[in-house]
Write an enzyme that holds these catalytic residues in place. Structure first.
Site, PDB file in Angstrom:
ATOM      1  N   ASP A  28       0.814  -1.214   0.000  1.00 43.50           N
ATOM      2  CA  ASP A  28       0.000   0.000   0.000  1.00 43.50           C
ATOM      3  C   ASP A  28       0.852   1.272   0.000  1.00 43.50           C
ATOM      4  O   ASP A  28       0.635   2.176   0.819  1.00 43.50           O
ATOM      5  CB  ASP A  28      -0.940   0.012   1.218  1.00 43.50           C
ATOM      6  CG  ASP A  28      -1.725  -1.274   1.360  1.00 43.50           C
ATOM      7  OD1 ASP A  28      -2.176  -1.805   0.340  1.00 43.50           O
ATOM      8  OD2 ASP A  28      -1.879  -1.760   2.508  1.00 43.50           O
TER       9      ASP A  28
ATOM     10  N   GLU B 204     -10.997   0.552  -3.855  1.00 41.75           N
ATOM     11  CA  GLU B 204     -10.365   1.025  -2.622  1.00 41.75           C
ATOM     12  C   GLU B 204      -9.071   1.756  -2.952  1.00 41.75           C
ATOM     13  O   GLU B 204      -8.692   1.907  -4.109  1.00 41.75           O
ATOM     14  CB  GLU B 204     -10.076  -0.156  -1.695  1.00 41.75           C
ATOM     15  CG  GLU B 204      -9.194  -1.218  -2.319  1.00 41.75           C
ATOM     16  CD  GLU B 204      -9.078  -2.474  -1.475  1.00 41.75           C
ATOM     17  OE1 GLU B 204      -9.686  -2.536  -0.396  1.00 41.75           O
ATOM     18  OE2 GLU B 204      -8.375  -3.403  -1.898  1.00 41.75           O
TER      19      GLU B 204
END
Length: 589
Positions: free
Chosen positions: A24, A210
């Site tokens: 991420d 997302e």
């Protein structure tokens, strides 16, 4: 430093730029300060990755070339910032975003699956090496918050917007999510104004849109998001609008990046969760996560950070032009020699990092003690001869809390570990200090001096993926009636998987000339063959070999790769016994 430039005449770089579990990634650029002679210092880039249940959390890295990244410190470095004590594996601190504006760094993230305060939180610092602030808790559902400083709007100053993703309610299909937006009042530390839903994904039926990030490029606002879930179906899509609040229209070419069509045998899988940055030279680059399975579909190294070039065509970003996938290497980025006035805002571009100039932070990532790195092969030796207990090196993590179960001063030249009652199977803080496995073939040696009082006292090394997936090679004391080593020290190799702990190997240390004194406990991982044993005067003696693929997330579940390092436990019982680690050596085979 991680991953220096490689290739012919060092004109290319090797992916990943952050190997090992660094998922991420989020990035921001800080324009260089103006020197006294009127010239401009190089731009600085900062990157953060998620850490889930590990502490310290959310490591911040620095680079000036987008390729070579040096850790400067974690954004979560105090136990009073967040409570990770109750989070299970793959809970804790999810995807974070880092941004810089007007001399301040901002990191926003979500704390999930905690019995304490959870949700979205924001921490700030003027120096990315810390100290970072106490968290400001923000309302709002879901995960993956991001900040956007809109400095190119009609209002004076910057309006600050927060986006995040949550399950759509009601959704048209299971797993459908939506990206929502609200304005953030930084002074009040609160979201204000109406909430707007911006996006529900590019493809009909796609799950888990997302990791949203907003940018302004030219006259448009761009929303970058991933969908398909952070596994094999992962993909990056983009939408744009004339106003930050929408409506957003998807790119007809979505997804702009995915590897799912390349099959499970492709070297890099599951790419997604990207963030964009522009260099002073006008180049655009994307940092993103991906995994490298080996020995089968077993990505033991976890989700790693990769770098890919981006160009703009017809008002849309094209990732890895001419290639169409995240390659093992690309030409080096041109970070440019920035000219006075050549700020992104001067070209009508509001970058994700916002405007403002900060003096580059000169910080050190030195580890207490003698830590050396050999250039020919990655070999890190840590001898723990620091003179204070202030901190370990930035590569080390504990599980869940910063509880001080270790000391660098009680026995000078050693890392002393208490044999805590907690084990790696507990949702607790065991006496385990881990660093990420960054290479497929690796040699780890932990020299430990321990005199166990009985078979319930262990000290050695462990390889951890979660409470339910770990392997330990430990020095313990055999039971009085044990064959081969009655009452003597032995090396025990234990694997936990599927809710069971199984002894997969044992050896009487007295028969190997190691009846007393320090023991070099060794892991030699060659691909998925993880061999555990000891080093003797005659060389390495393997005690057990375990298939490492069980430590990968497709087998063990969750979102994480492997951490490895020293481990000690009293197996549920408090004890005064300690383990002294004289040396840890991590090397690429």
């Amino acid at each position: 430093m991680v991953r220096p430039p490689s290739g012919p005449a060092a004109r290319t770089f090797a992916n990943p730029v952050l190997p090992g579990t660094h998922p991420d990634p989020s990035i921001c650029r800080v324009p260089g300060a103006t020197r006294a002679d009127g010239t401009l210092a190089p731009d600085d880039y900062y990157l953060v990755t998620s850490t889930f249940e590990y502490f310290p959390g959310l490591p911040v890295f620095h680079s000036r070339d987008l390729v070579t990244w040096t850790p400067v410190g974690p954004a979560i470095h105090r136990t009073d910032q967040v409570d990770l004590s109750s989070v299970p594996s793959s809970g804790g601190l999810y995807a974070a975003t880092i941004r810089h504006h007007a001399g301040t760094f901002y990191v926003v993230t979500t704390l999930v699956h905690t019995q304490g305060q959870g949700g979205h939180l924001l921490v700030t610092a003027t120096d990315p090496a810390g100290q970072w602030s106490d968290p400001v808790w923000l309302e709002g559902d879901g995960i993956d918050p991001s900040l956007f400083f809109d400095t190119a709007g009609p209002d004076d100053g910057a309006r600050v917007w927060l986006t995040a993703t949550r399950l759509a309610d009601p959704g048209e299909w299971e797993g459908q999510t939506e990206v929502w937006l609200r304005e953030l009042d930084l002074v009040a530390g609160a979201l204000v104004g109406p909430e707007r839903v911006l996006w529900r994904g590019a493809l009909h039926g796609a799950v888990w849109a997302e990791g949203p990030h907003l940018y302004r490029v030219g006259d448009h606002y761009y929303l970058l998001a991933s969908e398909g879930g952070t596994e094999h179906q992962h993909a990056v899509s983009v939408a744009r609008a004339d106003a930050v609040t929408g409506p957003y229209t998807g790119n007809p070419a979505n997804p702009v990046l995915t590897h799912r069509h390349l099959g499970r045998d492709f070297p890099v899988v599951g790419v997604g969760h990207g963030d964009l940055v522009e260099t002073a030279a006008g180049e655009w680059w994307m940092v993103l996560l991906g995994s490298r399975p080996y020995g089968g579909y077993f990505p033991n190294l976890g989700r790693e950070t990769f770098l890919a070039p981006v160009v703009w065509e017809d008002g849309w970003p094209v990732v890895a032009p001419g290639v169409g996938h995240v390659a093992a290497s690309f030409p080096l980025p041109d970070v440019g020699a920035r000219l006075p006035g050549a700020d992104p805002a001067a070209r009508g571009v509001a970058s994700a990092s916002g405007a403002g100039v900060a003096v580059p932070c000169e910080v050190s990532a030195e580890t207490p003690g003698d830590t050396s790195v050999e250039a020919s092969a990655v070999v890190v030796r840590e001898t723990f001869d620091g003179s204070s207990d202030d901190a370990l090196g930035l590569a080390w993590n504990q599980v869940r809390t910063g509880d001080r179960f270790w000391s660098l001063t009680e026995r000078p030249g050693h890392l002393r570990l208490a044999l805590l009652p907690a084990t790696l199977s507990d949702v607790a803080t065991p006496a385990f200090l881990g660093r990420r496995q960054e290479h497929r073939d690796v040699d780890l040696t932990v020299r430990v001096d321990v005199d166990p009082a009985g078979p319930g006292e262990w000290a050695g090394l462990a390889v951890r993926q979660s409470e339910e997936a770990w392997i330990a090679a430990v020095v313990t004391r055999a039971a009085p009636g044990a064959a081969g080593a009655p009452g003597g020290r032995e090396l025990l190799v234990v694997e936990r998987f599927g809710g069971e702990e199984v002894v997969v190997g044992r050896a009487a240390l007295g028969l190997l000339g190691l009846a007393q004194g320090p023991v070099d406990v060794v892991l030699q991982a060659a691909g998925q063959e993880y061999a555990f044993g000891v080093e003797t005067g005659d060389g390495f003696v393997a005690v057990a070999t375990v298939h490492g693929g069980r430590l990968s997330s497709p087998e063990a579940g969750g979102f994480l790769g492997v951490w490895l390092g020293p481990y000690a436990t009293g197996r549920g019982t408090a004890t005064a016994t300690v383990a002294d680690v004289e040396r840890v050596e991590y090397g690429e085979l």
